[in-house]
Design a protein around this motif. Structure first.
Motif, mmCIF file in Angstrom:
data_model
loop_
_atom_site.group_PDB
_atom_site.id
_atom_site.type_symbol
_atom_site.label_atom_id
_atom_site.label_comp_id
_atom_site.label_asym_id
_atom_site.label_seq_id
_atom_site.Cartn_x
_atom_site.Cartn_y
_atom_site.Cartn_z
ATOM 1 N N CYS A 102 0.845 -1.193 0.000
ATOM 2 C CA CYS A 102 0.000 0.000 0.000
ATOM 3 C C CYS A 102 0.881 1.244 0.000
ATOM 4 C CB CYS A 102 -0.903 0.006 1.232
ATOM 5 S SG CYS A 102 -1.903 1.499 1.392
ATOM 6 N N ILE A 113 -1.013 -4.418 2.523
ATOM 7 C CA ILE A 113 -2.413 -4.199 2.881
ATOM 8 C C ILE A 113 -2.874 -5.341 3.779
ATOM 9 C CG2 ILE A 113 -4.759 -4.226 1.949
ATOM 10 C CD1 ILE A 113 -3.740 -2.651 -0.420
ATOM 11 N N THR A 117 -5.301 -2.060 7.615
ATOM 12 C CA THR A 117 -5.448 -1.037 6.576
ATOM 13 C C THR A 117 -6.917 -0.755 6.306
ATOM 14 O OG1 THR A 117 -3.456 -1.985 5.563
ATOM 15 C CG2 THR A 117 -4.653 -0.330 4.289
#
Length: 327
Positions: A102, A113, A117
């Motif tokens: 990410c 992720i 997140t």
């Protein structure tokens, strides 16, 4: 709910947007790679949209605190749409076969992720929804401060809380990512060389070996990629040329799958390397694709790991230089 309490939401969002924008501007290539890995639809991931996104975030941050009335409500709705889109992307990415890095905050908060997140992005969506409610009050945050309806120290406290949280969690996340390879260290100048782990792997033709044995005869340039990673496509395409050029060593694709699970499997020399157990990531502290590292024929790690398309290409250039192949 009092107006001053509602005003905290757009202020916090403005801080988040500024941090996000600056992080993207400082690491534009990471943002572009994240767009590819998140499989953002082509119209929303073009060469015009990706570089413009941080500037849109900066404009939104300013609008959230400076505009009131209908323009302020429009800015809040735009922020709500943006953060909802981010939430949808990360939720969808959890279902991908490969982990996705990410770059929502550029270089400030990289990382894979995870459910954390998702929770973070869901919270930002909630703040954006509250900001829409705050915008319906009619006055901007700056106007409320000027009129004395909003104590300035509320905003200072909100900004201080946001910055402190980012510093603490960002530092923790960075420390967690710095996983050292499980091997023996030997100092060589500024670079610490580690003994190549005897990591069991399967080659493209189905034979089994381990990385230490594989590199005992010839140095190995390992490219950790995935056929579901958009950022990996360029590295996969360039790998055959690197293999022909870097004749003193083997250039191999490393895949988090068994030979029968991917179309990238190659039984021709240099054969692909398959890590069906997923031990490669933990052994070398590599948490993203594409990545590269060099195993020396002396049984020690000779370079890397590096992560990202640009870093992998630069790493290959360094290998060329060491081999005397640069013009």
């Amino acid at each position: 709910m009092p107006t001053d309490a509602l005003a905290l939401a757009p202020v916090i969002l403005a801080v988040v947007l500024v941090v996000s924008a600056v992080g993207k501007l400082r690491a534009p290539s990471a943002s572009a790679e994240a767009f590819r890995d998140l499989r953002v639809p082509a119209p929303l991931s073009s060469s015009l949209v990706v570089p413009a996104l941080p500037w849109v975030e900066l404009v939104l941050a300013l609008a959230l605190v400076a505009l009131g009335g209908l323009p302020g409500a429009a800015a809040a709705v735009a922020a709500l749409v943006l953060f909802t889109a981010y939430l949808v992307l990360v939720v969808r990415a959890l279902g991908f076969d490969e982990d996705v890095e990410c770059a929502c905050f550029g270089e400030f908060a990289p990382g894979r992720i995870s459910r954390r997140t998702v929770v973070r992005n869901a919270w930002l969506v909630a703040l954006a929804a509250i900001s829409v409610g705050a915008a319906t009050q009619g006055s901007s945050v700056l106007t409320c401060i000027a009129d004395g309806r909003l104590p300035w120290w509320w905003l200072v406290g909100a900004v201080a809380a946001a910055v402190t949280t980012w510093l603490v969690t960002g530092a923790s996340a960075e420390a967690a990512r710095q996983v050292e390879p499980t091997a023996y260290a030997q100092e060589e100048g500024d670079y610490v060389r580690y003994r190549t782990p005897a990591l069991p792997v399967t080659l493209g033709d189905g034979t089994t070996t381990n990385l230490r044995a594989l590199s005992s005869a010839r140095a190995q340039l390992l490219l950790y990629v995935s056929d579901t990673c958009g950022s990996c496509e360029a590295i996969i395409e360039e790998a055959p040329e690197w293999s022909r050029e870097l004749t003193p060593l083997d250039v191999r694709l490393v895949l988090r799958s068994t030979p029968d699970q991917t179309q990238l499997t190659s039984a021709d020399e240099p054969r692909t390397v398959h890590d069906g157990e997923g031990l490669f990531v933990d052994s070398f502290g590599v948490h993203g694709t594409p990545s590269a590292l060099l195993l020396g024929a002396d049984g020690l790690l000779a370079g890397g790991p590096v992560v990202g398309v640009d870093n992998v290409r630069a790493f290959v250039d360094d290998v060329r230089a060491e081999l005397g192949l640069l013009a």
